[in-house]
Design a protein around this motif. Structure first.
Motif, PDB file in Angstrom:
ATOM      1  N   SER A 134       0.791  -1.152   0.068  1.00 30.32           N
ATOM      2  CA  SER A 134      -0.015   0.025   0.035  1.00 30.32           C
ATOM      3  C   SER A 134       0.789   1.217   0.143  1.00 30.32           C
ATOM      4  N   MET A 135       2.203   1.265   0.591  1.00 36.60           N
ATOM      5  CA  MET A 135       2.904   2.582   0.602  1.00 36.60           C
ATOM      6  C   MET A 135       3.400   3.072  -0.784  1.00 36.60           C
ATOM      7  N   ASP A 136       3.660   1.667  -1.434  1.00 36.40           N
ATOM      8  CA  ASP A 136       4.494   1.844  -2.779  1.00 36.40           C
ATOM      9  C   ASP A 136       3.346   2.340  -3.647  1.00 36.40           C
ATOM     10  N   ALA A 137       2.289   1.656  -3.640  1.00 40.07           N
ATOM     11  CA  ALA A 137       1.080   1.886  -4.522  1.00 40.07           C
ATOM     12  C   ALA A 137       0.654   3.556  -4.304  1.00 40.07           C
ATOM     13  N   SER A 138       0.397   4.024  -3.182  1.00 40.71           N
ATOM     14  CA  SER A 138      -0.013   4.971  -2.796  1.00 40.71           C
ATOM     15  C   SER A 138       1.002   6.202  -3.161  1.00 40.71           C
ATOM     16  N   ILE A 139       2.243   6.111  -2.990  1.00 38.40           N
ATOM     17  CA  ILE A 139       3.359   7.075  -3.038  1.00 38.40           C
ATOM     18  C   ILE A 139       3.343   7.326  -4.648  1.00 38.40           C
ATOM     19  N   ARG A 140       3.472   6.147  -5.517  1.00 34.19           N
ATOM     20  CA  ARG A 140       3.523   6.415  -6.831  1.00 34.19           C
ATOM     21  C   ARG A 140       2.584   7.146  -7.357  1.00 34.19           C
ATOM     22  N   VAL A 141       1.044   6.792  -7.158  1.00 34.19           N
ATOM     23  CA  VAL A 141       0.027   7.646  -7.578  1.00 34.19           C
ATOM     24  C   VAL A 141      -0.103   9.131  -6.826  1.00 34.19           C
ATOM     25  N   ALA A 142       0.397   9.301  -5.792  1.00 38.48           N
ATOM     26  CA  ALA A 142       0.595  10.535  -5.153  1.00 38.48           C
ATOM     27  C   ALA A 142       1.551  11.286  -5.996  1.00 38.48           C
ATOM     28  N   HIS A 143       2.525  10.964  -6.336  1.00 33.95           N
ATOM     29  CA  HIS A 143       3.639  11.547  -7.218  1.00 33.95           C
ATOM     30  C   HIS A 143       2.843  12.028  -8.759  1.00 33.95           C
ATOM     31  N   CYS A 144       2.468  10.810  -9.422  1.00 29.47           N
ATOM     32  CA  CYS A 144       1.808  11.079 -10.692  1.00 29.47           C
ATOM     33  C   CYS A 144       0.872  12.209 -10.569  1.00 29.47           C
ATOM     34  N   LEU A 145      -0.005  12.394  -9.219  1.00 29.63           N
ATOM     35  CA  LEU A 145      -0.984  13.388  -9.407  1.00 29.63           C
ATOM     36  C   LEU A 145      -0.460  14.848  -9.043  1.00 29.63           C
ATOM     37  N   GLY A 146       0.930  14.742  -8.814  1.00 27.83           N
ATOM     38  CA  GLY A 146       1.489  16.148  -8.615  1.00 27.83           C
ATOM     39  C   GLY A 146       2.054  16.514  -7.158  1.00 27.83           C
ATOM     40  N   PHE A 147       1.734  15.685  -6.233  1.00 30.71           N
ATOM     41  CA  PHE A 147       2.022  15.946  -4.917  1.00 30.71           C
ATOM     42  C   PHE A 147       3.729  15.811  -4.623  1.00 30.71           C
ATOM     43  N   ASP A 148       4.082  16.436  -4.034  1.00 28.78           N
ATOM     44  CA  ASP A 148       5.498  16.326  -3.277  1.00 28.78           C
ATOM     45  C   ASP A 148       5.410  15.254  -2.247  1.00 28.78           C
ATOM     46  N   VAL A 149       6.254  14.198  -2.250  1.00 30.51           N
ATOM     47  CA  VAL A 149       6.171  13.194  -1.280  1.00 30.51           C
ATOM     48  C   VAL A 149       7.334  12.871  -0.527  1.00 30.51           C
ATOM     49  N   ILE A 150       7.383  12.744   0.537  1.00 32.44           N
ATOM     50  CA  ILE A 150       8.654  12.404   1.553  1.00 32.44           C
ATOM     51  C   ILE A 150       8.251  11.189   2.314  1.00 32.44           C
ATOM     52  N   LEU A 151       9.121  10.216   2.242  1.00 32.04           N
ATOM     53  CA  LEU A 151       8.992   9.173   2.763  1.00 32.04           C
ATOM     54  C   LEU A 151      10.327   9.117   4.092  1.00 32.04           C
ATOM     55  N   PRO A 152       9.681   8.877   5.288  1.00 37.47           N
ATOM     56  CA  PRO A 152      10.671   8.571   6.416  1.00 37.47           C
ATOM     57  C   PRO A 152      11.055   7.135   6.398  1.00 37.47           C
ATOM     58  N   LEU A 153      12.122   6.838   6.261  1.00 38.95           N
ATOM     59  CA  LEU A 153      12.455   5.268   5.883  1.00 38.95           C
ATOM     60  C   LEU A 153      12.260   4.615   7.302  1.00 38.95           C
ATOM     61  N   ASP A 154      12.322   5.266   8.496  1.00 39.87           N
ATOM     62  CA  ASP A 154      12.296   4.541   9.787  1.00 39.87           C
ATOM     63  C   ASP A 154      10.861   4.473  10.478  1.00 39.87           C
ATOM     64  N   ALA A 155       9.956   5.127   9.296  1.00 42.06           N
ATOM     65  CA  ALA A 155       8.493   5.080   9.760  1.00 42.06           C
ATOM     66  C   ALA A 155       7.756   4.132   8.881  1.00 42.06           C
ATOM     67  N   THR A 156       8.373   3.066   8.290  1.00 43.79           N
ATOM     68  CA  THR A 156       7.638   2.167   7.484  1.00 43.79           C
ATOM     69  C   THR A 156       8.347   0.852   7.548  1.00 43.79           C
ATOM     70  N   THR A 157       7.848  -0.062   6.828  1.00 41.08           N
ATOM     71  CA  THR A 157       8.500  -1.496   7.320  1.00 41.08           C
ATOM     72  C   THR A 157       8.120  -2.238   5.953  1.00 41.08           C
ATOM     73  N   ALA A 158       8.744  -3.523   5.913  1.00 38.64           N
ATOM     74  CA  ALA A 158       8.604  -4.682   4.907  1.00 38.64           C
ATOM     75  C   ALA A 158       8.498  -5.998   5.783  1.00 38.64           C
ATOM     76  N   ILE A 159       7.874  -6.896   4.790  1.00 35.68           N
ATOM     77  CA  ILE A 159       8.012  -8.366   5.359  1.00 35.68           C
ATOM     78  C   ILE A 159       8.578  -9.139   4.316  1.00 35.68           C
ATOM     79  N   ASP A 160       8.994 -10.419   5.003  1.00 40.62           N
ATOM     80  CA  ASP A 160       9.522 -11.314   3.908  1.00 40.62           C
ATOM     81  C   ASP A 160       8.627 -11.579   2.606  1.00 40.62           C
ATOM     82  N   VAL A 161       9.257 -11.613   1.438  1.00 44.01           N
ATOM     83  CA  VAL A 161       8.561 -11.976   0.183  1.00 44.01           C
ATOM     84  C   VAL A 161       8.993 -13.164  -0.446  1.00 44.01           C
ATOM     85  N   THR A 162       8.148 -14.117  -1.014  1.00 41.51           N
ATOM     86  CA  THR A 162       8.642 -15.292  -1.531  1.00 41.51           C
ATOM     87  C   THR A 162       7.954 -15.183  -3.170  1.00 41.51           C
ATOM     88  N   ASP A 163       9.021 -15.068  -4.052  1.00 38.48           N
ATOM     89  CA  ASP A 163       8.938 -14.839  -5.358  1.00 38.48           C
ATOM     90  C   ASP A 163       8.296 -16.014  -6.126  1.00 38.48           C
TER      91      ASP A 163
END
Length: 196
Positions: free
Chosen positions: A126-155
């Motif tokens: 959701s972070m990735d999807a929302s940030i990409r769209v926000a950028h495309c809509l013309g918003f200036d976006v800042i992502l504090p790296l320590d205020a988000t997270t990921a989990i393991d992903v199996t390809d």
């Protein structure tokens, strides 16, 4: 991974808290990196509230009953540490992007908000999807790296990629085009009346 210097935070900047719900504490999400990410969001909330700056909460209402985020399930509630205060909008979504079938974009335009600081879970969904769209809509976006997270992903080949690797890759991609990478401390130092 290095972060850029955050510009001064002004009245046109909103803090977005995305999908930080009890669902994220389910064992299926246990491989998270950045174990202190919620504490960083709490700090940012306190800073934005003290500065009188806008805070927007996004809640994922998942229609699939099998999901930990199911609308009627115990995981749907926003975590109490980041619970909205009276007057702070809560915008519900039912897909990964916060702008699809919601009034988020209208709300931002109506309130003169042009810069967004995204926090929450998870960076590769959701972070990735929302940030990409926000950028495309013309918003200036800042992502504090320590205020988000990921989990393991199996390809698709069955190879498991650990959470930190997933996090680093998505942060690199987002930072290359879609947002400015930062830290919660850097943002806090640039809030009005922070003394910075």
């Amino acid at each position: 991974m290095s972060a850029a210097i955050t510009p001064p935070i002004t009245a046109n900047t909103a803090l977005i808290v995305l999908d930080v719900q009890k669902a994220i504490d389910d064992p299926k999400w246990a491989s998270k990196n950045n174990p202190g990410y919620v504490d960083k969001i709490v700090d940012l909330l306190a800073g934005f509230r003290a500065a009188g700056l806008p805070v927007i909460h996004i809640r994922h209402d998942e229609p699939d009953p099998a999901s930990t985020y199911h609308t009627d399930g115990p995981g749907n509630a926003i975590k109490p540490e980041v619970a909205p205060l009276p007057g702070e909008p809560v915008i519900a979504k039912n897909v990964n992007c916060a702008f699809i079938a919601t009034d988020l974009e209208k709300y931002l335009h109506d309130h003169g908000i042009t810069r967004l600081i995204f926090t929450g879970v998870v960076i590769h969904n959701s972070m990735d999807a929302s940030i990409r769209v926000a950028h495309c809509l013309g918003f200036d976006v800042i992502l504090p790296l320590d205020a988000t997270t990921a989990i393991d992903v199996t390809d698709a080949k069955g190879i498991r990629h650990d959470a930190q690797t997933v996090f680093d890759l998505f942060a690199a991609v987002l930072g290359s085009e879609y947002c400015t990478l930062s830290t919660s401390a850097d943002i806090m130092a640039r809030l009005p009346n922070s003394g910075a």
